[in-house]
Design a protein around this motif. Sequence first.
Motif, PDB file in Angstrom:
ATOM      1  N   PHE A 297       6.068  -1.734  -7.417  1.00  0.00           N
ATOM      2  CA  PHE A 297       5.577  -0.419  -7.010  1.00  0.00           C
ATOM      3  C   PHE A 297       6.539   0.659  -7.484  1.00  0.00           C
ATOM      4  O   PHE A 297       7.763   0.494  -7.447  1.00  0.00           O
ATOM      5  CB  PHE A 297       5.454  -0.346  -5.490  1.00  0.00           C
ATOM      6  N   ASP A 298       5.982   1.790  -7.918  1.00  0.00           N
ATOM      7  CA  ASP A 298       6.826   2.919  -8.328  1.00  0.00           C
ATOM      8  C   ASP A 298       7.602   3.461  -7.131  1.00  0.00           C
ATOM      9  O   ASP A 298       8.762   3.863  -7.261  1.00  0.00           O
ATOM     10  CB  ASP A 298       5.957   4.025  -8.921  1.00  0.00           C
ATOM     11  N   LYS A 299       6.952   3.515  -5.974  1.00  0.00           N
ATOM     12  CA  LYS A 299       7.569   4.027  -4.745  1.00  0.00           C
ATOM     13  C   LYS A 299       7.228   3.054  -3.623  1.00  0.00           C
ATOM     14  O   LYS A 299       6.089   2.579  -3.541  1.00  0.00           O
ATOM     15  CB  LYS A 299       7.042   5.417  -4.378  1.00  0.00           C
ATOM     16  N   LEU A 300       8.164   2.802  -2.761  1.00  0.00           N
ATOM     17  CA  LEU A 300       7.922   1.861  -1.664  1.00  0.00           C
ATOM     18  C   LEU A 300       8.778   2.231  -0.465  1.00  0.00           C
ATOM     19  O   LEU A 300       9.982   2.449  -0.590  1.00  0.00           O
ATOM     20  CB  LEU A 300       8.218   0.426  -2.115  1.00  0.00           C
ATOM     21  N   GLY A 301       8.145   2.323   0.690  1.00  0.00           N
ATOM     22  CA  GLY A 301       8.862   2.557   1.934  1.00  0.00           C
ATOM     23  C   GLY A 301       8.616   1.401   2.881  1.00  0.00           C
ATOM     24  O   GLY A 301       7.540   0.789   2.866  1.00  0.00           O
ATOM     25  N   THR A 302       9.598   1.084   3.713  1.00  0.00           N
ATOM     26  CA  THR A 302       9.480  -0.039   4.638  1.00  0.00           C
ATOM     27  C   THR A 302       9.838   0.408   6.046  1.00  0.00           C
ATOM     28  O   THR A 302      10.791   1.154   6.244  1.00  0.00           O
ATOM     29  CB  THR A 302      10.404  -1.198   4.214  1.00  0.00           C
ATOM     30  N   PHE A 303       9.050  -0.062   7.015  1.00  0.00           N
ATOM     31  CA  PHE A 303       9.331   0.175   8.433  1.00  0.00           C
ATOM     32  C   PHE A 303       9.693  -1.140   9.095  1.00  0.00           C
ATOM     33  O   PHE A 303       9.123  -2.186   8.778  1.00  0.00           O
ATOM     34  CB  PHE A 303       8.102   0.761   9.147  1.00  0.00           C
ATOM     35  N   ILE A 304      10.644  -1.091  10.006  1.00  0.00           N
ATOM     36  CA  ILE A 304      10.901  -2.226  10.885  1.00  0.00           C
ATOM     37  C   ILE A 304       9.888  -2.176  12.015  1.00  0.00           C
ATOM     38  O   ILE A 304       9.704  -1.125  12.640  1.00  0.00           O
ATOM     39  CB  ILE A 304      12.339  -2.173  11.437  1.00  0.00           C
ATOM     40  N   TYR A 305       9.206  -3.279  12.272  1.00  0.00           N
ATOM     41  CA  TYR A 305       8.179  -3.302  13.313  1.00  0.00           C
ATOM     42  C   TYR A 305       8.737  -2.794  14.642  1.00  0.00           C
ATOM     43  O   TYR A 305       9.790  -3.217  15.104  1.00  0.00           O
ATOM     44  CB  TYR A 305       7.614  -4.709  13.497  1.00  0.00           C
TER      45      TYR A 305
ATOM     46  N   GLN B 298      13.730  -3.437  -3.797  1.00  0.00           N
ATOM     47  CA  GLN B 298      13.025  -2.267  -4.314  1.00  0.00           C
ATOM     48  C   GLN B 298      13.980  -1.298  -5.009  1.00  0.00           C
ATOM     49  O   GLN B 298      13.604  -0.640  -5.977  1.00  0.00           O
ATOM     50  CB  GLN B 298      12.277  -1.549  -3.194  1.00  0.00           C
ATOM     51  N   GLN B 299      15.210  -1.219  -4.527  1.00  0.00           N
ATOM     52  CA  GLN B 299      16.181  -0.325  -5.161  1.00  0.00           C
ATOM     53  C   GLN B 299      16.405  -0.715  -6.614  1.00  0.00           C
ATOM     54  O   GLN B 299      16.473   0.144  -7.497  1.00  0.00           O
ATOM     55  CB  GLN B 299      17.505  -0.356  -4.391  1.00  0.00           C
ATOM     56  N   GLY B 300      16.485  -2.017  -6.866  1.00  0.00           N
ATOM     57  CA  GLY B 300      16.645  -2.485  -8.245  1.00  0.00           C
ATOM     58  C   GLY B 300      15.419  -2.180  -9.090  1.00  0.00           C
ATOM     59  O   GLY B 300      15.536  -1.787 -10.260  1.00  0.00           O
ATOM     60  N   ILE B 301      14.234  -2.350  -8.496  1.00  0.00           N
ATOM     61  CA  ILE B 301      12.989  -2.043  -9.207  1.00  0.00           C
ATOM     62  C   ILE B 301      12.911  -0.558  -9.529  1.00  0.00           C
ATOM     63  O   ILE B 301      12.587  -0.165 -10.663  1.00  0.00           O
ATOM     64  CB  ILE B 301      11.775  -2.477  -8.359  1.00  0.00           C
ATOM     65  N   SER B 302      13.235   0.270  -8.555  1.00  0.00           N
ATOM     66  CA  SER B 302      13.185   1.728  -8.750  1.00  0.00           C
ATOM     67  C   SER B 302      14.165   2.163  -9.834  1.00  0.00           C
ATOM     68  O   SER B 302      13.857   3.056 -10.639  1.00  0.00           O
ATOM     69  CB  SER B 302      13.505   2.448  -7.435  1.00  0.00           C
ATOM     70  N   ARG B 303      15.317   1.553  -9.845  1.00  0.00           N
ATOM     71  CA  ARG B 303      16.328   1.895 -10.852  1.00  0.00           C
ATOM     72  C   ARG B 303      15.791   1.650 -12.265  1.00  0.00           C
ATOM     73  O   ARG B 303      15.937   2.489 -13.158  1.00  0.00           O
ATOM     74  CB  ARG B 303      17.591   1.069 -10.618  1.00  0.00           C
ATOM     75  N   LYS B 304      15.136   0.514 -12.479  1.00  0.00           N
ATOM     76  CA  LYS B 304      14.610   0.189 -13.802  1.00  0.00           C
ATOM     77  C   LYS B 304      13.470   1.134 -14.183  1.00  0.00           C
ATOM     78  O   LYS B 304      13.335   1.529 -15.342  1.00  0.00           O
ATOM     79  CB  LYS B 304      14.129  -1.259 -13.823  1.00  0.00           C
ATOM     80  N   ILE B 305      12.644   1.500 -13.203  1.00  0.00           N
ATOM     81  CA  ILE B 305      11.556   2.446 -13.471  1.00  0.00           C
ATOM     82  C   ILE B 305      12.119   3.794 -13.903  1.00  0.00           C
ATOM     83  O   ILE B 305      11.618   4.425 -14.851  1.00  0.00           O
ATOM     84  CB  ILE B 305      10.660   2.590 -12.227  1.00  0.00           C
ATOM     85  N   LEU B 306      13.189   4.240 -13.230  1.00  0.00           N
ATOM     86  CA  LEU B 306      13.818   5.510 -13.609  1.00  0.00           C
ATOM     87  C   LEU B 306      14.458   5.422 -14.991  1.00  0.00           C
ATOM     88  O   LEU B 306      14.377   6.366 -15.785  1.00  0.00           O
ATOM     89  CB  LEU B 306      14.861   5.908 -12.563  1.00  0.00           C
TER      90      LEU B 306
ATOM     91  N   THR C   4       8.102 -11.833  -2.888  1.00  0.00           N
ATOM     92  CA  THR C   4       7.596 -12.215  -4.212  1.00  0.00           C
ATOM     93  C   THR C   4       6.568 -11.200  -4.710  1.00  0.00           C
ATOM     94  O   THR C   4       6.571 -10.800  -5.878  1.00  0.00           O
ATOM     95  CB  THR C   4       6.959 -13.612  -4.152  1.00  0.00           C
ATOM     96  N   PHE C   5       5.708 -10.769  -3.808  1.00  0.00           N
ATOM     97  CA  PHE C   5       4.683  -9.785  -4.162  1.00  0.00           C
ATOM     98  C   PHE C   5       5.321  -8.479  -4.631  1.00  0.00           C
ATOM     99  O   PHE C   5       4.916  -7.917  -5.660  1.00  0.00           O
ATOM    100  CB  PHE C   5       3.789  -9.542  -2.950  1.00  0.00           C
ATOM    101  N   VAL C   6       6.302  -7.966  -3.882  1.00  0.00           N
ATOM    102  CA  VAL C   6       6.982  -6.722  -4.251  1.00  0.00           C
ATOM    103  C   VAL C   6       7.663  -6.871  -5.610  1.00  0.00           C
ATOM    104  O   VAL C   6       7.616  -5.963  -6.456  1.00  0.00           O
ATOM    105  CB  VAL C   6       8.004  -6.325  -3.169  1.00  0.00           C
ATOM    106  N   LYS C   7       8.272  -8.031  -5.830  1.00  0.00           N
ATOM    107  CA  LYS C   7       8.967  -8.286  -7.098  1.00  0.00           C
ATOM    108  C   LYS C   7       7.996  -8.304  -8.271  1.00  0.00           C
ATOM    109  O   LYS C   7       8.291  -7.798  -9.357  1.00  0.00           O
ATOM    110  CB  LYS C   7       9.715  -9.616  -7.016  1.00  0.00           C
ATOM    111  N   GLU C   8       6.795  -8.864  -8.047  1.00  0.00           N
ATOM    112  CA  GLU C   8       5.822  -8.996  -9.126  1.00  0.00           C
ATOM    113  C   GLU C   8       5.079  -7.687  -9.403  1.00  0.00           C
ATOM    114  O   GLU C   8       4.862  -7.314 -10.562  1.00  0.00           O
ATOM    115  CB  GLU C   8       4.817 -10.089  -8.778  1.00  0.00           C
ATOM    116  N   VAL C   9       4.691  -6.975  -8.348  1.00  0.00           N
ATOM    117  CA  VAL C   9       3.872  -5.765  -8.515  1.00  0.00           C
ATOM    118  C   VAL C   9       4.694  -4.591  -9.036  1.00  0.00           C
ATOM    119  O   VAL C   9       4.227  -3.789  -9.838  1.00  0.00           O
ATOM    120  CB  VAL C   9       3.194  -5.390  -7.180  1.00  0.00           C
TER     121      VAL C   9
END
Length: 454
Positions: free
Chosen positions: A336-344, A375-383, A329-334
Motif C-alpha cells: 500500500f502507498d499509505k497505511l495506518g494501523t490501530f491497536i484494537y 510498512q515503513q520500509g515499503i513507504s521508503r521504497k515508494i518514496l 504477508t498481505f501488507v508485504k505483497e500488496v
Amino acid sequence: MKVGFISLGCSKNLIDTEATIGLFKKNKYEIVNDEKMAEIIVINTCGFIETAKEEAINTILEMAEYKKQKCKYLIVMGCLVQRYYEELIKVIPEVDLFIKIQEYDKLWEKIEDLIQRDIVIKSKTKPIKKILDMPAMPMLTQEQFKNRVLTTGNHYAYLKIGEGCSNRCTYCAIPYIRGRYVSRKQEDIIEEARELAKQGIKELIIIAQDTTKYGTDLYGKSKLAELLEEISHIQGIKWIRFLYSYPEGITDELINVVANNPKIMNYFDIPIQHIADPILKKMNRHTTKKQIQDLIQKIRNRIPDVTLRTSLIVGFPGETKEDFAELMTFVKEVKFDKLGTFIYSKEEGTPAEKLPNQIHGNTKKARYNRIMELQQGISRKILENKLGQQYEILLEEKSFDGKYFIGRTKQDVPDIDGLVYIKNEKIDSKIKIGDFIKCQITEISNYDLIAKII
C-alpha cells in the motif's frame, strides 16, 4: 464576548466545529485563537477509542483551569458527550453546557440559553450501555453548513455528504454515537460546493463515515459516482478526492469515474481493517480476503498510477499468530502507498467487547510495531521511486524559517499523508501560496519529499 475553539478527532468533527464557529460569528461574537483570551471556550470531542477519550478528558480538565481566570463559560460537545453524557455532568461540574450530537439541530438554542440566561439544559437521556438500535441523528442544518467558518485555510475544505453509519462493525461505537447512515440531499451538497468554490477553495475533500453509502437511503442506490461528476463541473474546483470508501461499496462505475475524470484524484482510501477471513467475519465486515484482493487488482489494472491507502486493526479478539502472519504477508505483497494501523480498543457497548480470547496489551503493541516497521520500509521504497519524478504541487504555506515552500501532491491528503518541501531560491516573485506549480523531486526525508521548481 470572545470565543475560542478546540476541535478534536476526525475531519467530520472539524466540519461540526466550523459550523459552530459560524453560529457564533453570525451572532457577533469575536473568535480568538488563544484560549487564554477567551471568555467562552468550546471543545468538540472525539469518543471513538480509548486514546481519543483520554485526550478529550485531559483537554476538558485543562480548559477548566481557565475558568478560574478569564473564561466564563466552558461548553463541550461531540462524540464523547453523546456517549457519556450522564457520567460527564456528574464528574466534571466545571463544564457549563454539554451538547450531544442528537441536539445539533438545536445547537444555537442550547448555547443561547446558557449565555443569555445562564440556564444549563440537562437532558434526561441515559447513556448507551447496550446496543439497542441505531436511530438517525439530526444533521447540521443547511443553514449551519452555509455559515460554517473554514479553519483549513484558503485552499482546501472538507465537504460532508452524510452522517452516521449503518455498517455495524462489531468493534466500532460510531453507529451508536452518530446513529445510522443519513445522506445529505445532493442539491444541498452541490450548493455548498459552489459556495466553497466562490470563496477560493481549490480542493474539495468529500467525507462521510462510508462515502460509498452515499444516496442509498435517499435514492435507493449509491450516488457517489454521480455526485463526484456533478461537483467536477463546478468552476474553480481543481482537485476532488473522497475518503473512507468501504471495499464492498467500490463499484466499477466509481472506479471508471475516478479513472476518466481529471479533477478527481486517483486516490482510494479503503479501510479493510484485516485480511484473515476468520477475523473479518468476527468484525462483521462485508468482504472476504479474495474479494479485497480482487478489488485491489481491479483498481490497479484500471488506474495504474493510483494511490492506495488503508487502515488496519491489530489485536482484535481471537486474532491468532497465524491470522497476524497472514496480515503481515498481505501488507508485504500488496505494498500500500499509505497505511495506518490501530491497536484494537475494547469499547463499551460494542459486540466485540464481549468476545472471548481478548488479546493481551503487550501482544497488541508488539504486533502494531511489527506491522508499522514493515510498512515503513515499503513507504521508503515508494518514496525513493519518486526521485527525479515531476509532480504538480499545491503550495499551502512557507516553513518557519522561510527556506521552503510547503505543499502537497495529488497523492497526499492534508494532515494524514506526507508533505513536499520546495526550496525557496530563485523563485519567481509571482508565485504565491495557493498556486499549483510543477516540481521535480530531489530528496526524500522520512515520509516527506524535497523538491525544486521546474
